[in-house]
Design a protein around this motif. Structure first.
Motif, PDB file in Angstrom:
ATOM      1  N   ARG A 123     -60.001  31.858 102.110  1.00  0.00           N
ATOM      2  CA  ARG A 123     -59.760  30.639 101.344  1.00  0.00           C
ATOM      3  C   ARG A 123     -60.634  30.614 100.092  1.00  0.00           C
ATOM      4  O   ARG A 123     -61.412  29.691  99.882  1.00  0.00           O
ATOM      5  N   ALA A 124     -60.518  31.643  99.291  1.00  0.00           N
ATOM      6  CA  ALA A 124     -61.337  31.723  98.074  1.00  0.00           C
ATOM      7  C   ALA A 124     -60.992  30.559  97.153  1.00  0.00           C
ATOM      8  O   ALA A 124     -59.832  30.325  96.854  1.00  0.00           O
ATOM      9  N   PRO A 125     -62.004  29.786  96.735  1.00  0.00           N
ATOM     10  CA  PRO A 125     -61.717  28.646  95.865  1.00  0.00           C
ATOM     11  C   PRO A 125     -61.322  29.109  94.468  1.00  0.00           C
ATOM     12  O   PRO A 125     -62.008  29.905  93.847  1.00  0.00           O
ATOM     13  N   VAL A 126     -60.181  28.631  94.012  1.00  0.00           N
ATOM     14  CA  VAL A 126     -59.711  28.915  92.662  1.00  0.00           C
ATOM     15  C   VAL A 126     -59.684  27.586  91.923  1.00  0.00           C
ATOM     16  O   VAL A 126     -59.039  26.639  92.364  1.00  0.00           O
ATOM     17  N   VAL A 127     -60.403  27.514  90.823  1.00  0.00           N
ATOM     18  CA  VAL A 127     -60.517  26.275  90.075  1.00  0.00           C
ATOM     19  C   VAL A 127     -59.514  26.296  88.925  1.00  0.00           C
ATOM     20  O   VAL A 127     -59.454  27.261  88.161  1.00  0.00           O
ATOM     21  N   ALA A 128     -58.748  25.236  88.825  1.00  0.00           N
ATOM     22  CA  ALA A 128     -57.771  25.131  87.740  1.00  0.00           C
ATOM     23  C   ALA A 128     -58.504  24.937  86.419  1.00  0.00           C
ATOM     24  O   ALA A 128     -59.595  24.363  86.390  1.00  0.00           O
ATOM     25  N   PRO A 129     -57.904  25.406  85.331  1.00  0.00           N
ATOM     26  CA  PRO A 129     -58.565  25.230  84.035  1.00  0.00           C
ATOM     27  C   PRO A 129     -58.663  23.749  83.679  1.00  0.00           C
ATOM     28  O   PRO A 129     -57.826  22.947  84.047  1.00  0.00           O
ATOM     29  N   ALA A 130     -59.716  23.416  82.962  1.00  0.00           N
ATOM     30  CA  ALA A 130     -59.948  22.039  82.538  1.00  0.00           C
ATOM     31  C   ALA A 130     -59.928  21.960  81.024  1.00  0.00           C
ATOM     32  O   ALA A 130     -60.094  22.968  80.336  1.00  0.00           O
ATOM     33  N   GLU A 131     -59.717  20.783  80.525  1.00  0.00           N
ATOM     34  CA  GLU A 131     -59.706  20.570  79.081  1.00  0.00           C
ATOM     35  C   GLU A 131     -61.120  20.223  78.618  1.00  0.00           C
ATOM     36  O   GLU A 131     -61.718  19.273  79.096  1.00  0.00           O
ATOM     37  N   PHE A 132     -61.650  21.014  77.716  1.00  0.00           N
ATOM     38  CA  PHE A 132     -62.971  20.785  77.160  1.00  0.00           C
ATOM     39  C   PHE A 132     -62.876  20.749  75.644  1.00  0.00           C
ATOM     40  O   PHE A 132     -61.818  20.970  75.067  1.00  0.00           O
ATOM     41  N   THR A 133     -63.997  20.523  75.028  1.00  0.00           N
ATOM     42  CA  THR A 133     -64.028  20.560  73.569  1.00  0.00           C
ATOM     43  C   THR A 133     -63.918  22.014  73.104  1.00  0.00           C
ATOM     44  O   THR A 133     -63.934  22.943  73.897  1.00  0.00           O
ATOM     45  N   ASP A 134     -63.867  22.204  71.827  1.00  0.00           N
ATOM     46  CA  ASP A 134     -63.742  23.552  71.269  1.00  0.00           C
ATOM     47  C   ASP A 134     -64.982  24.398  71.481  1.00  0.00           C
ATOM     48  O   ASP A 134     -64.960  25.600  71.294  1.00  0.00           O
ATOM     49  N   ALA A 135     -66.091  23.766  71.860  1.00  0.00           N
ATOM     50  CA  ALA A 135     -67.344  24.503  72.018  1.00  0.00           C
ATOM     51  C   ALA A 135     -67.337  25.359  73.289  1.00  0.00           C
ATOM     52  O   ALA A 135     -68.118  26.282  73.411  1.00  0.00           O
ATOM     53  N   ILE A 136     -66.442  25.065  74.224  1.00  0.00           N
ATOM     54  CA  ILE A 136     -66.414  25.777  75.495  1.00  0.00           C
ATOM     55  C   ILE A 136     -65.087  26.519  75.620  1.00  0.00           C
ATOM     56  O   ILE A 136     -64.021  25.953  75.412  1.00  0.00           O
ATOM     57  N   THR A 137     -65.148  27.783  75.964  1.00  0.00           N
ATOM     58  CA  THR A 137     -63.944  28.572  76.146  1.00  0.00           C
ATOM     59  C   THR A 137     -63.339  28.279  77.512  1.00  0.00           C
ATOM     60  O   THR A 137     -64.030  28.294  78.528  1.00  0.00           O
ATOM     61  N   VAL A 138     -62.060  28.019  77.548  1.00  0.00           N
ATOM     62  CA  VAL A 138     -61.353  27.684  78.781  1.00  0.00           C
ATOM     63  C   VAL A 138     -60.331  28.777  79.054  1.00  0.00           C
ATOM     64  O   VAL A 138     -59.680  29.265  78.136  1.00  0.00           O
ATOM     65  N   ILE A 139     -60.184  29.146  80.324  1.00  0.00           N
ATOM     66  CA  ILE A 139     -59.177  30.156  80.643  1.00  0.00           C
ATOM     67  C   ILE A 139     -57.792  29.544  80.494  1.00  0.00           C
ATOM     68  O   ILE A 139     -57.596  28.342  80.677  1.00  0.00           O
ATOM     69  N   THR A 140     -56.849  30.393  80.189  1.00  0.00           N
ATOM     70  CA  THR A 140     -55.486  29.924  80.011  1.00  0.00           C
ATOM     71  C   THR A 140     -54.816  29.739  81.369  1.00  0.00           C
ATOM     72  O   THR A 140     -55.318  30.181  82.400  1.00  0.00           O
ATOM     73  N   GLU A 141     -53.673  29.091  81.356  1.00  0.00           N
ATOM     74  CA  GLU A 141     -52.909  28.880  82.586  1.00  0.00           C
ATOM     75  C   GLU A 141     -52.478  30.220  83.191  1.00  0.00           C
ATOM     76  O   GLU A 141     -52.485  30.395  84.406  1.00  0.00           O
ATOM     77  N   LYS A 142     -52.143  31.179  82.334  1.00  0.00           N
ATOM     78  CA  LYS A 142     -51.745  32.497  82.802  1.00  0.00           C
ATOM     79  C   LYS A 142     -52.908  33.203  83.506  1.00  0.00           C
ATOM     80  O   LYS A 142     -52.731  33.831  84.550  1.00  0.00           O
ATOM     81  N   GLU A 143     -54.106  33.087  82.949  1.00  0.00           N
ATOM     82  CA  GLU A 143     -55.290  33.680  83.584  1.00  0.00           C
ATOM     83  C   GLU A 143     -55.598  33.009  84.919  1.00  0.00           C
ATOM     84  O   GLU A 143     -56.005  33.673  85.872  1.00  0.00           O
ATOM     85  N   ALA A 144     -55.390  31.694  85.005  1.00  0.00           N
ATOM     86  CA  ALA A 144     -55.619  30.976  86.263  1.00  0.00           C
ATOM     87  C   ALA A 144     -54.615  31.426  87.319  1.00  0.00           C
ATOM     88  O   ALA A 144     -54.970  31.614  88.490  1.00  0.00           O
ATOM     89  N   GLN A 145     -53.361  31.616  86.926  1.00  0.00           N
ATOM     90  CA  GLN A 145     -52.347  32.094  87.872  1.00  0.00           C
ATOM     91  C   GLN A 145     -52.668  33.512  88.333  1.00  0.00           C
ATOM     92  O   GLN A 145     -52.488  33.844  89.502  1.00  0.00           O
ATOM     93  N   ARG A 146     -53.158  34.342  87.431  1.00  0.00           N
ATOM     94  CA  ARG A 146     -53.541  35.699  87.780  1.00  0.00           C
ATOM     95  C   ARG A 146     -54.710  35.690  88.777  1.00  0.00           C
ATOM     96  O   ARG A 146     -54.729  36.468  89.738  1.00  0.00           O
ATOM     97  N   ALA A 147     -55.669  34.807  88.573  1.00  0.00           N
ATOM     98  CA  ALA A 147     -56.803  34.698  89.498  1.00  0.00           C
ATOM     99  C   ALA A 147     -56.354  34.201  90.868  1.00  0.00           C
ATOM    100  O   ALA A 147     -56.813  34.696  91.898  1.00  0.00           O
ATOM    101  N   ALA A 148     -55.438  33.235  90.882  1.00  0.00           N
ATOM    102  CA  ALA A 148     -54.917  32.732  92.159  1.00  0.00           C
ATOM    103  C   ALA A 148     -54.137  33.820  92.888  1.00  0.00           C
ATOM    104  O   ALA A 148     -54.240  33.961  94.114  1.00  0.00           O
ATOM    105  N   LYS A 149     -53.382  34.602  92.150  1.00  0.00           N
ATOM    106  CA  LYS A 149     -52.621  35.697  92.754  1.00  0.00           C
ATOM    107  C   LYS A 149     -53.560  36.757  93.320  1.00  0.00           C
ATOM    108  O   LYS A 149     -53.346  37.274  94.420  1.00  0.00           O
ATOM    109  N   ALA A 150     -54.625  37.070  92.593  1.00  0.00           N
ATOM    110  CA  ALA A 150     -55.604  38.049  93.072  1.00  0.00           C
ATOM    111  C   ALA A 150     -56.317  37.541  94.318  1.00  0.00           C
ATOM    112  O   ALA A 150     -56.583  38.307  95.251  1.00  0.00           O
ATOM    113  N   ALA A 151     -56.621  36.234  94.372  1.00  0.00           N
ATOM    114  CA  ALA A 151     -57.270  35.660  95.554  1.00  0.00           C
ATOM    115  C   ALA A 151     -56.342  35.709  96.760  1.00  0.00           C
ATOM    116  O   ALA A 151     -56.762  36.020  97.881  1.00  0.00           O
TER     117      ALA A 151
END
Length: 111
Positions: free
Chosen positions: A40-68
């Protein structure tokens, strides 16, 4: 004006803080490790932040969930062992919460 420091009280507070931090971090780390072993590896969905913080894309989150999910399927543990690891993870998270609550009780009641 004479200022005196109660060094024994200082050492008591330092020791309590150190032990409390070790308990909370230790129980959380063990719980997270057991959670991953249970598949049950925790996969965190991307969040909306300001431009100062890099956020993973939805595609990267799906790839991480698939790998988990793929890693969970490869687990050499039996279903019983996975269930036991999951119960241990929840128990460890519970102990972590109890350590935090114990610290709060010491602050509120002990003062």
């Amino acid at each position: 004006m004479d200022i005196t420091i109660d060094w024994f009280a200082f050492v008591q507070v330092f020791a309590a803080a150190l032990v409390g931090a070790l308990l909370v971090v230790g129980f959380y780390a063990v719980g997270l490790r057991l959670l991953v072993r249970a598949g049950r590896a925790p996969v965190v969905a991307p969040a909306e932040f300001t431009d100062a913080i890099t956020v993973i894309t939805e595609k990267e989150a799906q790839r991480a969930a698939k790998a988990a999910a793929k890693a969970a399927k490869k687990s050499p543990l039996t279903e019983g062992q996975k269930r036991l690891a999951l119960v241990g993870a929840y128990g460890s998270f519970g102990l972590c919460a109890l350590a935090v609550l114990g610290g709060l009780v010491l602050i509120v009641v002990g003062h």
